[in-house]
Write a protein that holds these residues in place. Structure first.
Motif, PDB file in Angstrom:
ATOM      1  N   UNK A 146       0.840  -1.192   0.000  1.00 13.26           N
ATOM      2  CA  UNK A 146       0.000   0.000   0.000  1.00 13.26           C
ATOM      3  C   UNK A 146       0.879   1.248   0.000  1.00 13.26           C
ATOM      4  N   UNK A 147       0.427   2.326  -0.631  1.00  9.15           N
ATOM      5  CA  UNK A 147       1.231   3.548  -0.613  1.00  9.15           C
ATOM      6  C   UNK A 147       1.361   4.071   0.812  1.00  9.15           C
ATOM      7  N   UNK A 148       2.570   4.470   1.166  1.00 12.72           N
ATOM      8  CA  UNK A 148       2.835   4.931   2.521  1.00 12.72           C
ATOM      9  C   UNK A 148       2.509   6.396   2.696  1.00 12.72           C
ATOM     10  N   UNK A 149       3.109   6.993   3.718  1.00 10.95           N
ATOM     11  CA  UNK A 149       2.843   8.397   3.996  1.00 10.95           C
ATOM     12  C   UNK A 149       3.868   9.312   3.330  1.00 10.95           C
ATOM     13  N   UNK A 150       4.584   8.798   2.345  1.00 13.09           N
ATOM     14  CA  UNK A 150       5.470   9.652   1.560  1.00 13.09           C
ATOM     15  C   UNK A 150       4.626  10.541   0.671  1.00 13.09           C
ATOM     16  N   UNK A 151       5.170  11.690   0.300  1.00 16.46           N
ATOM     17  CA  UNK A 151       4.414  12.596  -0.559  1.00 16.46           C
ATOM     18  C   UNK A 151       4.988  12.701  -1.961  1.00 16.46           C
ATOM     19  N   UNK A 179      -1.149   8.579 -14.406  1.00 14.47           N
ATOM     20  CA  UNK A 179       0.277   8.422 -14.127  1.00 14.47           C
ATOM     21  C   UNK A 179       0.450   7.236 -13.194  1.00 14.47           C
ATOM     22  N   UNK A 180       1.301   6.309 -13.564  1.00 13.10           N
ATOM     23  CA  UNK A 180       1.624   5.178 -12.700  1.00 13.10           C
ATOM     24  C   UNK A 180       2.900   5.549 -11.957  1.00 13.10           C
ATOM     25  N   UNK A 181       2.823   5.564 -10.618  1.00 14.30           N
ATOM     26  CA  UNK A 181       3.937   6.053  -9.815  1.00 14.30           C
ATOM     27  C   UNK A 181       4.434   4.978  -8.867  1.00 14.30           C
ATOM     28  N   UNK A 182       5.662   5.170  -8.420  1.00 17.20           N
ATOM     29  CA  UNK A 182       6.285   4.300  -7.425  1.00 17.20           C
ATOM     30  C   UNK A 182       7.052   5.202  -6.469  1.00 17.20           C
ATOM     31  N   UNK A 183       7.345   4.706  -5.276  1.00 12.19           N
ATOM     32  CA  UNK A 183       8.099   5.538  -4.317  1.00 12.19           C
ATOM     33  C   UNK A 183       9.466   5.902  -4.862  1.00 12.19           C
TER      34      UNK A 183
END
Length: 142
Positions: A113-118, A130-134
């Protein structure tokens, strides 16, 4: 007489290609021209058919290969891939975010799951999504 049939068939394929806008019919028209050339050379009908079929297969394979190469070249020119985007809130694995002055749909590419990074890195562009990754740990300072 057989050569005339090949030429008429080639002309019909060219007209159909002009109406449809696909290069596949043009490749088949080239194959019909090859069959017509074989007919003009006095080849038997089986040789004409074999010549047209071989030419059609070769032309279609070349067109398919050229389209793949062109598609890969266009994907390589997408300057959005590798760029960073700021995402405030996630709704599961999707979000909406401002990027280049417009709202974009965002899809998370990671397995967790996506974390609390922005800040995230764009990995792929699918239409308006847009397909994104950390971001990698070494590049998180913006």
């Amino acid at each position: 007489m057989q050569a005339v049939i090949w030429w008429v068939f080639a002309a019909a394929l060219v007209i159909a290609e002009l109406l449809s806008g696909t290069f596949y019919l043009l490749m088949l028209a080239l194959a019909a021209v090859a069959g017509g050339v074989a007919a003009l050379a006095g080849a038997a009908l089986t040789v004409q058919l074999f010549t047209a079929t071989a030419c059609a297969l070769a032309a279609l394979a070349a067109l398919r290969r050229a389209r793949k190469r062109w598609h890969n070249r266009c994907a390589a020119l997408n300057f959005d891939i590798g760029a960073r985007v700021y995402i405030e809130n996630w709704d599961g694995r999707t979000a909406r975010a401002m990027y280049r002055g417009a709202q974009w749909n965002i899809e998370y590419a990671g397995t967790e799951q996506p974390g609390n990074r922005n800040w995230y890195e764009i990995r792929e562009v699918r239409g308006n999504c847009l397909v994104v990754a950390p971001l990698e740990a070494s590049t998180t300072s913006v």
